[in-house]
Design a protein around this motif. Structure first.
Motif, short mmCIF file in Angstrom:
data_model
loop_
_atom_site.label_atom_id
_atom_site.label_comp_id
_atom_site.label_asym_id
_atom_site.label_seq_id
_atom_site.Cartn_x
_atom_site.Cartn_y
_atom_site.Cartn_z
N TYR A 50 0.86 -1.19 0.00
CA TYR A 50 0.00 0.00 0.00
C TYR A 50 0.89 1.23 0.00
O TYR A 50 2.05 1.17 0.38
CB TYR A 50 -0.95 0.01 1.20
CG TYR A 50 -0.27 -0.13 2.53
CD1 TYR A 50 0.16 0.99 3.25
CD2 TYR A 50 -0.03 -1.38 3.09
CE1 TYR A 50 0.80 0.86 4.45
CE2 TYR A 50 0.61 -1.52 4.29
CZ TYR A 50 1.02 -0.40 4.97
OH TYR A 50 1.67 -0.53 6.17
N GLU A 51 0.35 2.33 -0.43
CA GLU A 51 1.10 3.57 -0.52
C GLU A 51 1.46 4.09 0.88
O GLU A 51 0.61 4.14 1.76
CB GLU A 51 0.26 4.60 -1.26
CG GLU A 51 1.03 5.81 -1.70
CD GLU A 51 0.19 6.72 -2.57
OE1 GLU A 51 -0.25 7.76 -2.05
OE2 GLU A 51 -0.02 6.40 -3.75
N ILE A 52 2.72 4.47 1.04
CA ILE A 52 3.21 5.03 2.30
C ILE A 52 3.84 6.38 1.99
O ILE A 52 4.80 6.44 1.22
CB ILE A 52 4.25 4.11 2.98
CG1 ILE A 52 3.66 2.73 3.26
CG2 ILE A 52 4.77 4.75 4.26
CD1 ILE A 52 4.68 1.72 3.75
N PHE A 85 14.65 5.62 5.73
CA PHE A 85 13.88 4.42 6.01
C PHE A 85 12.39 4.73 5.89
O PHE A 85 11.89 5.64 6.54
CB PHE A 85 14.17 3.89 7.42
CG PHE A 85 15.53 3.27 7.55
CD1 PHE A 85 15.73 1.94 7.23
CD2 PHE A 85 16.60 4.02 7.99
CE1 PHE A 85 16.98 1.36 7.35
CE2 PHE A 85 17.86 3.46 8.11
CZ PHE A 85 18.06 2.13 7.79
N VAL A 86 11.69 3.96 5.07
CA VAL A 86 10.25 4.11 4.93
C VAL A 86 9.57 3.41 6.11
O VAL A 86 8.72 3.98 6.78
CB VAL A 86 9.74 3.52 3.60
CG1 VAL A 86 8.24 3.61 3.48
CG2 VAL A 86 10.41 4.21 2.42
N ARG A 87 9.97 2.15 6.35
CA ARG A 87 9.44 1.35 7.46
C ARG A 87 10.54 0.41 7.95
O ARG A 87 11.45 0.06 7.20
CB ARG A 87 8.25 0.50 7.02
CG ARG A 87 6.97 1.24 6.77
CD ARG A 87 6.30 1.61 8.09
NE ARG A 87 4.95 2.08 7.92
CZ ARG A 87 4.63 3.34 7.69
NH1 ARG A 87 5.56 4.25 7.57
NH2 ARG A 87 3.37 3.70 7.59
N HIS A 88 10.40 -0.03 9.19
CA HIS A 88 11.29 -1.06 9.72
C HIS A 88 10.53 -1.84 10.79
O HIS A 88 9.57 -1.33 11.40
CB HIS A 88 12.57 -0.45 10.31
CG HIS A 88 12.35 0.28 11.59
ND1 HIS A 88 11.80 1.54 11.64
CD2 HIS A 88 12.57 -0.09 12.87
CE1 HIS A 88 11.72 1.92 12.90
NE2 HIS A 88 12.17 0.95 13.67
N MET A 89 10.94 -3.08 10.98
CA MET A 89 10.34 -3.92 12.00
C MET A 89 11.38 -4.94 12.44
O MET A 89 12.02 -5.58 11.61
CB MET A 89 9.10 -4.64 11.46
CG MET A 89 8.42 -5.51 12.48
SD MET A 89 6.84 -6.18 11.91
CE MET A 89 7.40 -7.31 10.66
#
Length: 96
Positions: A50-52, A85-89
């Motif tokens: 999905y768009e972030i 960084f767009v996302r991290h987990m």
């Protein structure tokens, strides 16, 4: 020390040297705190589910490592303040 798996999505439009520097930064945090890197798996550029933040693509990197909680907290902090960084987990690897 516990086993972790980190999933990182970086901006898709980063130059290769900038992207590699960000990945190295994460790896250095692990090794500086007596952790070990088991495996680095770069999936490369992929379409996001999905768009972030108006972005449709990202560069995926997965790192399996063993480290203490202080390294995980520092990686989390660095990823939150970095614009690359767009996302991290980071999850605990319970497979052992």
């Amino acid at each position: 020390m516990r086993k972790y798996e980190g999933a990182f999505i970086l901006l898709s439009n980063l130059e290769e040297d900038v992207r590699n520097a960000e990945i190295e930064k994460v790896k250095n945090i692990i090794t500086e705190r007596q952790g070990t890197i088991e495996k680095v798996n770069e999936w490369g550029q992929r379409r996001l589910a999905y768009e972030i933040d108006k972005k449709r693509e990202g560069y995926y990197v997965f790192i399996e490592f063993t480290a203490g909680a202080d390294a995980v907290n520092e990686i989390d902090r660095i990823c939150k303040i970095s614009d690359n960084f767009v996302r991290h987990m980071i999850t605990v690897d319970e497979s052992n």
